[in-house]
Design a protein around this motif. Structure first.
Motif, PDB file in Angstrom:
ATOM      1  N   ALA A 408      11.368   2.085  -1.031  1.00  0.00           N
ATOM      2  CA  ALA A 408      10.298   1.280  -1.634  1.00  0.00           C
ATOM      3  C   ALA A 408      10.714  -0.190  -1.671  1.00  0.00           C
ATOM      4  O   ALA A 408      11.822  -0.513  -2.108  1.00  0.00           O
ATOM      5  CB  ALA A 408      10.006   1.770  -3.053  1.00  0.00           C
ATOM      6  N   GLN A 409       9.834  -1.047  -1.217  1.00  0.00           N
ATOM      7  CA  GLN A 409      10.080  -2.487  -1.219  1.00  0.00           C
ATOM      8  C   GLN A 409       9.195  -3.153  -2.274  1.00  0.00           C
ATOM      9  O   GLN A 409       7.971  -3.120  -2.169  1.00  0.00           O
ATOM     10  CB  GLN A 409       9.803  -3.099   0.144  1.00  0.00           C
ATOM     11  N   THR A 410       9.824  -3.745  -3.281  1.00  0.00           N
ATOM     12  CA  THR A 410       9.078  -4.457  -4.318  1.00  0.00           C
ATOM     13  C   THR A 410       8.418  -5.679  -3.691  1.00  0.00           C
ATOM     14  O   THR A 410       9.070  -6.474  -3.012  1.00  0.00           O
ATOM     15  CB  THR A 410       9.998  -4.885  -5.464  1.00  0.00           C
ATOM     16  N   THR A 411       7.115  -5.838  -3.916  1.00  0.00           N
ATOM     17  CA  THR A 411       6.385  -6.942  -3.288  1.00  0.00           C
ATOM     18  C   THR A 411       5.868  -7.979  -4.274  1.00  0.00           C
ATOM     19  O   THR A 411       5.649  -9.127  -3.898  1.00  0.00           O
ATOM     20  CB  THR A 411       5.190  -6.399  -2.480  1.00  0.00           C
ATOM     21  N   GLU A 412       5.660  -7.587  -5.529  1.00  0.00           N
ATOM     22  CA  GLU A 412       5.150  -8.560  -6.499  1.00  0.00           C
ATOM     23  C   GLU A 412       5.347  -8.048  -7.916  1.00  0.00           C
ATOM     24  O   GLU A 412       5.276  -6.835  -8.167  1.00  0.00           O
ATOM     25  CB  GLU A 412       3.659  -8.842  -6.257  1.00  0.00           C
ATOM     26  N   ILE A 413       5.598  -8.989  -8.837  1.00  0.00           N
ATOM     27  CA  ILE A 413       5.630  -8.685 -10.260  1.00  0.00           C
ATOM     28  C   ILE A 413       4.395  -9.315 -10.882  1.00  0.00           C
ATOM     29  O   ILE A 413       4.138 -10.510 -10.700  1.00  0.00           O
ATOM     30  CB  ILE A 413       6.906  -9.220 -10.914  1.00  0.00           C
ATOM     31  N   HIS A 414       3.618  -8.511 -11.592  1.00  0.00           N
ATOM     32  CA  HIS A 414       2.348  -8.975 -12.149  1.00  0.00           C
ATOM     33  C   HIS A 414       2.491  -9.295 -13.641  1.00  0.00           C
ATOM     34  O   HIS A 414       3.377  -8.789 -14.318  1.00  0.00           O
ATOM     35  CB  HIS A 414       1.262  -7.904 -11.974  1.00  0.00           C
ATOM     36  N   ASP A 427       5.516   1.509   0.088  1.00  0.00           N
ATOM     37  CA  ASP A 427       6.249   2.675   0.593  1.00  0.00           C
ATOM     38  C   ASP A 427       6.665   2.364   2.028  1.00  0.00           C
ATOM     39  O   ASP A 427       5.813   2.201   2.910  1.00  0.00           O
ATOM     40  CB  ASP A 427       5.355   3.909   0.546  1.00  0.00           C
ATOM     41  N   ARG A 428       7.971   2.268   2.277  1.00  0.00           N
ATOM     42  CA  ARG A 428       8.467   1.847   3.581  1.00  0.00           C
ATOM     43  C   ARG A 428       8.301   2.934   4.645  1.00  0.00           C
ATOM     44  O   ARG A 428       8.488   2.664   5.831  1.00  0.00           O
ATOM     45  CB  ARG A 428       9.928   1.422   3.475  1.00  0.00           C
ATOM     46  N   VAL A 429       7.951   4.151   4.241  1.00  0.00           N
ATOM     47  CA  VAL A 429       7.715   5.235   5.202  1.00  0.00           C
ATOM     48  C   VAL A 429       6.248   5.289   5.612  1.00  0.00           C
ATOM     49  O   VAL A 429       5.903   5.303   6.804  1.00  0.00           O
ATOM     50  CB  VAL A 429       8.159   6.587   4.616  1.00  0.00           C
ATOM     51  N   SER A 430       5.354   5.299   4.621  1.00  0.00           N
ATOM     52  CA  SER A 430       3.921   5.416   4.907  1.00  0.00           C
ATOM     53  C   SER A 430       3.215   4.073   5.041  1.00  0.00           C
ATOM     54  O   SER A 430       2.132   3.991   5.622  1.00  0.00           O
ATOM     55  CB  SER A 430       3.240   6.220   3.797  1.00  0.00           C
ATOM     56  N   GLY A 431       3.825   3.025   4.484  1.00  0.00           N
ATOM     57  CA  GLY A 431       3.187   1.718   4.506  1.00  0.00           C
ATOM     58  C   GLY A 431       2.179   1.515   3.388  1.00  0.00           C
ATOM     59  O   GLY A 431       1.582   0.436   3.272  1.00  0.00           O
ATOM     60  N   ALA A 432       1.988   2.518   2.555  1.00  0.00           N
ATOM     61  CA  ALA A 432       1.018   2.419   1.468  1.00  0.00           C
ATOM     62  C   ALA A 432       1.536   1.528   0.346  1.00  0.00           C
ATOM     63  O   ALA A 432       2.739   1.470   0.072  1.00  0.00           O
ATOM     64  CB  ALA A 432       0.708   3.809   0.922  1.00  0.00           C
ATOM     65  N   SER A 433       0.607   0.825  -0.305  1.00  0.00           N
ATOM     66  CA  SER A 433       0.960  -0.037  -1.445  1.00  0.00           C
ATOM     67  C   SER A 433       0.640   0.689  -2.741  1.00  0.00           C
ATOM     68  O   SER A 433      -0.349   1.416  -2.838  1.00  0.00           O
ATOM     69  CB  SER A 433       0.191  -1.350  -1.378  1.00  0.00           C
ATOM     70  N   HIS A 434       1.497   0.469  -3.747  1.00  0.00           N
ATOM     71  CA  HIS A 434       1.325   1.111  -5.046  1.00  0.00           C
ATOM     72  C   HIS A 434       1.569   0.082  -6.146  1.00  0.00           C
ATOM     73  O   HIS A 434       2.331  -0.869  -5.967  1.00  0.00           O
ATOM     74  CB  HIS A 434       2.304   2.282  -5.222  1.00  0.00           C
ATOM     75  N   LYS A 435       0.915   0.308  -7.287  1.00  0.00           N
ATOM     76  CA  LYS A 435       1.142  -0.542  -8.447  1.00  0.00           C
ATOM     77  C   LYS A 435       1.561   0.321  -9.636  1.00  0.00           C
ATOM     78  O   LYS A 435       0.956   1.381  -9.875  1.00  0.00           O
ATOM     79  CB  LYS A 435      -0.110  -1.347  -8.794  1.00  0.00           C
ATOM     80  N   VAL A 436       2.579  -0.146 -10.353  1.00  0.00           N
ATOM     81  CA  VAL A 436       3.068   0.557 -11.537  1.00  0.00           C
ATOM     82  C   VAL A 436       2.814  -0.328 -12.754  1.00  0.00           C
ATOM     83  O   VAL A 436       3.207  -1.500 -12.759  1.00  0.00           O
ATOM     84  CB  VAL A 436       4.583   0.860 -11.425  1.00  0.00           C
ATOM     85  N   GLU A 437       2.157   0.219 -13.740  1.00  0.00           N
ATOM     86  CA  GLU A 437       1.932  -0.530 -14.972  1.00  0.00           C
ATOM     87  C   GLU A 437       3.157  -0.398 -15.874  1.00  0.00           C
ATOM     88  O   GLU A 437       3.639   0.713 -16.125  1.00  0.00           O
ATOM     89  CB  GLU A 437       0.682  -0.008 -15.693  1.00  0.00           C
ATOM     90  N   LEU A 438       3.653  -1.525 -16.324  1.00  0.00           N
ATOM     91  CA  LEU A 438       4.861  -1.526 -17.157  1.00  0.00           C
ATOM     92  C   LEU A 438       4.970  -2.861 -17.875  1.00  0.00           C
ATOM     93  O   LEU A 438       4.163  -3.773 -17.667  1.00  0.00           O
ATOM     94  CB  LEU A 438       6.108  -1.253 -16.307  1.00  0.00           C
TER      95      LEU A 438
END
Length: 531
Positions: A408-414, A427-438
């Motif tokens: 996983a490559q971190t792309t932005e901190i919101h 996701d470096r395998v699928s290329g999909a982007s994900h967001k985690v709320e924290l």
């Protein structure tokens, strides 16, 4: 509250109190107030010079207490129960308010005494923070010297509503007269430099007036300290210019692998380094950041304050710092949800969701520590698998409130403009982007050498490290380097110490074999080296 051994030690310290002390406690009917009350009652029984007054009807934070010298304006205040790392702050406050001599240079004491104005400091800390006591103790001693300076330590874990209202997301956080003054480790001289606007110019003038050094060491960490000791023992003129003496060691929690020292922590180790160096004739110029290096027969080191120091040889030991991920939002929310020290800032995120970026030993250790405080930890690793030791990985995977995401490559901190509220990764395998709320992001991806100021002078590796040979010699004659800033593998304290000693011996060898036309007395004559 205090065990028998701690009481015995404290009683011995309190025998040094020469002035009466009055402790005024502000209490309510909560459990923490009862804990504080019990501790203060135990302290009072250890010295007949200390009295306790309990109040419930005042407007002070509760639980809190002040330590006062009756008949004077001398007072320091603690909001919370100063145990853990802050117990030393409590002991020192008792001694200093009680008239025990303050260990500062006379010039610094006079500078504090002459500060014009009224200063009200509030310092938010966590009891697990190893950097916080230095700030608390610095402000306490300044308030004792100059009563126009008022100071209060505030345990952020006990005053969560204030922490939320003031957006405190990193400790120590210092407020002056209600406004943000600073964050992070600061000593007396650093705080003074911010309060006394003319201090920098005066210090630069003092540095410019110094004579030429035989060896000038840039950096005050383990490598720099070892280099200074070895140089001074040769009887030659030795100086150390450092942004902060102790370096990265000051941010290290536990040290258990320094040969002959079974166990210690970074701040104590740094103090021992400084005391050892000060046992020799070494000119320590602290709180001075090197800005450029000018090669020549006499090598010049220019500081950010505008000073120029000259030396026949130089040892570069500027160490390394935490590596940043360099994504949008990191700098904007630094100390507002983005943190680099889980031990210091972890307690501020109690019950919240956080991420740890990095799957090496540091990252996994951080995730394990944080899991005991926060509601959930998401560990994000760039590679296909974690790189931490197997024993750490087993512990990590045993924790129910930890999620591990690899490749996983971190792309932005919101954030919402004030604090962190999420993180995006690809996701470096699928290329999909994900967001985690924290609510917090702890960056643990290694170190970067402090060499930006050297670009264009000494040869650097592709990673920015100073290239050195087997003797610590750089690409510039008379300039040596040691420690984490160099290409020497394995960034360890014990290795840095050895490399610092080696660089110093190499510099001495260079001096005795080099002629300096402007010197009437050679280095050989100074130290009586046989021809």
């Amino acid at each position: 509250m205090l065990d028998a051994n701690l009481k015995t030690q404290l009683k011995t310290y309190l025998e040094k109190v020469v002035q009466p002390i009055e402790i005024v406690a502000s209490l309510d009917d909560g459990d923490k107030s009862r804990e504080l009350q019990a501790m203060l009652q135990e302290i009072v029984l250890l010295s007949d010079r200390i009295t306790l007054v309990e109040r419930t009807d005042d407007t002070e934070r509760k639980p809190s207490f002040s330590i006062n010298r009756p008949g004077t304006d001398i007072s320091v205040r603690f909001a919370g129960i100063p145990m853990g790392h802050e117990f030393t702050s409590l002991v020192l406050a008792l001694l200093q308010v009680g008239g025990h001599p303050i260990k500062l240079d006379d010039a610094v004491i006079e500078q504090i005494r002459n500060l014009d104005g009224d200063y009200r400091f509030e310092t938010y800390i966590s009891l697990s923070c190893q950097s916080c006591p230095e700030v608390v103790q610095a402000l306490n001693v300044m308030s004792i010297i100059n009563p126009r300076i008022r100071t209060e330590m505030i345990d952020g874990a006990l005053f969560q509503s204030e922490v939320e209202a003031r957006q405190v997301m990193a400790v120590p956080s210092i407020f002056l007269n209600g406004e943000v003054f600073g964050q992070g480790r600061s000593g007396v001289e650093e705080i003074l430099a911010k309060l006394d606007s003319g201090a920098g110019a005066r210090q630069a003038a003092e540095l410019n007036a110094k004579d030429v050094f035989d060896v000038l060491i840039v950096g005050g960490g383990p490598a720099g300290a070892a280099a200074a000791i070895y140089a001074a023992r040769k009887g030659i003129r030795t100086g150390v210019v450092a942004e902060r003496f102790g370096g990265q060691v000051l941010d290290t929690l536990a040290i258990e692998n320094f040969v002959s020292v079974k166990e210690t922590d970074g701040p104590h180790f740094a103090v021992a380094l400084e005391q050892h160096v000060k046992a020799y004739d070494v000119d320590i110029m602290n709180l001075q950041r090197a800005a450029s290096l000018v090669p020549g027969k006499l090598i010049e080191v220019k500081t950010a304050s505008g000073a120029v120091l000259k030396s026949k040889s130089v040892i570069l030991a500027t160490g390394a710092r935490w590596r940043e991920i360099n994504v949008p939002g990191e700098q904007q929310y630094r100390n507002h949800g983005v943190a680099y020290c889980p031990h210091c800032d972890g307690p501020l995120f109690r019950g919240k969701r956080v991420a740890v970026i990095g799957g090496g030993n540091s990252g996994v250790e951080a995730a394990i520590d944080l899991a005991g405080l926060v509601s959930h930890v998401t560990l994000i690793e760039f590679g296909a698998e974690l790189r931490a030791d197997a024993v750490l990985q087993r512990k990590l995977h045993s924790l129910r409130n930890v999620t591990v995401i690899t490749s996983a490559q971190t792309t932005e901190i919101h954030g919402d403009g004030k604090k962190v509220n999420g993180l995006s990764y690809t996701d470096r395998v699928s290329g999909a982007s994900h967001k985690v709320e924290l609510e917090g992001v702890f960056v643990q991806i290694g170190l970067v050498p402090n060499t930006e100021w050297l670009k264009g002078t000494v040869a650097l590796s592709r990673h920015g490290e100073i290239e050195v040979d087997a003797k610590g010699q750089t690409s510039i004659p008379g300039v040596f380097a040691a420690g984490d800033v160099t290409t020497v593998p394995f960034k360890q304290i014990v290795i840095a110490v050895g490399e610092g000693a080696k660089a110093s011996l190499s510099a001495f060898d260079y001096l005795i074999r080099t002629s300096f036309d402007d010197e009437t007395e050679t280095v050989e004559e100074k130290v009586a080296v046989p021809a």
